[in-house]
Design a protein around this motif. Sequence first.
Motif, mmCIF file in Angstrom:
data_model
loop_
_atom_site.group_PDB
_atom_site.id
_atom_site.type_symbol
_atom_site.label_atom_id
_atom_site.label_comp_id
_atom_site.label_asym_id
_atom_site.label_seq_id
_atom_site.Cartn_x
_atom_site.Cartn_y
_atom_site.Cartn_z
ATOM 1 N N LEU A 112 0.827 -1.197 0.017
ATOM 2 C CA LEU A 112 0.052 0.042 -0.102
ATOM 3 C C LEU A 112 0.826 1.303 -0.022
ATOM 4 N N LEU A 113 2.088 1.150 0.681
ATOM 5 C CA LEU A 113 2.902 2.315 0.655
ATOM 6 C C LEU A 113 3.368 2.531 -0.677
ATOM 7 N N MET A 114 3.837 1.687 -1.419
ATOM 8 C CA MET A 114 4.358 2.009 -2.781
ATOM 9 C C MET A 114 3.266 2.350 -3.762
ATOM 10 N N VAL A 184 7.511 9.493 7.781
ATOM 11 C CA VAL A 184 7.917 10.557 7.136
ATOM 12 C C VAL A 184 7.375 11.069 5.803
ATOM 13 N N TRP A 185 6.942 10.024 5.087
ATOM 14 C CA TRP A 185 6.017 10.244 3.933
ATOM 15 C C TRP A 185 4.867 10.874 4.047
ATOM 16 N N MET A 186 4.235 10.263 5.255
ATOM 17 C CA MET A 186 2.887 11.094 5.510
ATOM 18 C C MET A 186 3.031 12.419 6.149
ATOM 19 N N GLY A 187 4.451 12.785 6.454
ATOM 20 C CA GLY A 187 4.556 14.235 7.025
ATOM 21 C C GLY A 187 4.540 14.023 8.516
ATOM 22 N N HIS A 188 4.197 13.006 9.368
ATOM 23 C CA HIS A 188 4.125 12.953 10.653
ATOM 24 C C HIS A 188 5.706 13.149 11.513
ATOM 25 N N ARG A 189 6.563 13.039 10.662
ATOM 26 C CA ARG A 189 7.916 13.061 11.043
ATOM 27 C C ARG A 189 9.082 13.544 10.101
ATOM 28 N N GLY A 190 9.935 14.444 10.483
ATOM 29 C CA GLY A 190 10.754 14.918 9.551
ATOM 30 C C GLY A 190 11.964 14.276 9.007
ATOM 31 N N LEU A 191 12.151 14.253 7.725
ATOM 32 C CA LEU A 191 13.292 13.412 7.258
ATOM 33 C C LEU A 191 14.480 13.631 7.737
ATOM 34 N N ALA A 192 14.830 14.682 8.218
ATOM 35 C CA ALA A 192 16.027 15.290 8.773
ATOM 36 C C ALA A 192 16.340 14.292 10.231
ATOM 37 N N ASP A 193 15.312 14.338 10.923
ATOM 38 C CA ASP A 193 15.327 13.561 12.319
ATOM 39 C C ASP A 193 15.303 12.231 12.090
ATOM 40 N N ALA A 194 14.797 11.571 10.954
ATOM 41 C CA ALA A 194 15.056 10.150 10.848
ATOM 42 C C ALA A 194 16.298 9.795 10.076
ATOM 43 N N MET A 207 22.244 14.430 -6.822
ATOM 44 C CA MET A 207 21.255 14.786 -7.593
ATOM 45 C C MET A 207 20.129 13.898 -7.638
ATOM 46 N N ARG A 208 20.415 12.609 -7.786
ATOM 47 C CA ARG A 208 19.373 11.548 -7.743
ATOM 48 C C ARG A 208 18.571 11.562 -6.591
ATOM 49 N N VAL A 209 19.297 11.584 -5.297
ATOM 50 C CA VAL A 209 18.552 11.793 -4.359
ATOM 51 C C VAL A 209 17.711 12.811 -4.096
ATOM 52 N N VAL A 210 18.255 13.962 -4.508
ATOM 53 C CA VAL A 210 17.398 15.152 -4.596
ATOM 54 C C VAL A 210 15.926 15.030 -5.266
ATOM 55 N N GLU A 211 16.001 14.466 -6.284
ATOM 56 C CA GLU A 211 15.090 14.226 -7.167
ATOM 57 C C GLU A 211 13.995 13.478 -6.742
ATOM 58 N N LEU A 212 14.602 12.306 -5.928
ATOM 59 C CA LEU A 212 13.706 11.123 -5.067
ATOM 60 C C LEU A 212 13.006 11.921 -4.209
ATOM 61 N N LYS A 213 13.479 12.917 -3.267
ATOM 62 C CA LYS A 213 12.902 13.779 -2.223
ATOM 63 C C LYS A 213 11.927 14.598 -2.786
ATOM 64 N N ARG A 214 12.255 15.115 -3.853
ATOM 65 C CA ARG A 214 11.229 16.317 -4.440
ATOM 66 C C ARG A 214 10.037 15.387 -4.895
ATOM 67 N N ALA A 215 10.152 14.121 -5.630
ATOM 68 C CA ALA A 215 9.147 13.206 -6.459
ATOM 69 C C ALA A 215 8.206 13.096 -5.237
ATOM 70 N N LEU A 216 8.799 12.581 -3.957
ATOM 71 C CA LEU A 216 8.124 11.935 -3.006
ATOM 72 C C LEU A 216 7.603 13.056 -1.868
#
Length: 233
Positions: A112-114, A184-194, A207-216
Amino acid sequence: MKGYGQFCPVAKTAEIFAQRWTPLVVRELCFGPRRFTEIHMGVPLMSRALLVQRLAELEAAGVVATQPLAQGKLYSLTPAGRQMSELIALMSDWGQRHGQGRIAHEDLDPTLLMWGMKRQIDPRELPPRDVVLRFEFRGLPRVHAARRYWWMILRADDVEVCLKDPGREVDVVVNADLEAFVRVWMGHRGLADALAAGDIGFSGERMRVVELKRALRMEDRAALKTLAFRPAA
């Protein structure tokens, strides 16, 4: 479909919408026309027989329309059904704000997450070139233990999710505790903390990691997301 014996419009709406599984079936159709198997992917714990019944009830109520295909049917929301998307969005917003404490370990489902990530990605955020991601989850409920590894291919006009290795060179590997990633994906927790806690890790070209974070839409700080319906073209 049992009635409440009242002429109240709330009662009449509840007779259609408040049946078990019905809001989730409508949720799936809010993202555009779907085949039966595609709807069932979004409600895998619902029996196929009950899904057939709910779809027939929604069609009889004027909420769902069907189009015959060579094999099976294509289901879509009618204009009346599309107005129910407002109810789905309100339910999502309420659940984000008041229901996060009710997420049990057994509720964590990588499939369901994917599927959810795929349909929530904004096409405008997709990179101009293909980016292949591999997800390696840990901390899965026992029932989903066999679904630890996933692949996602971000294309300029599409997102593909694979449970089997597509045989493409991987740009980014995501190694994460499933619960931490969901929050993190739902926004309940910050990515920096995780990231700091080691609950989520990325490996690959920056750059690919940045694209991933932006897309998700994975933000460094916690920020609750709103449900965005992006019907398929």
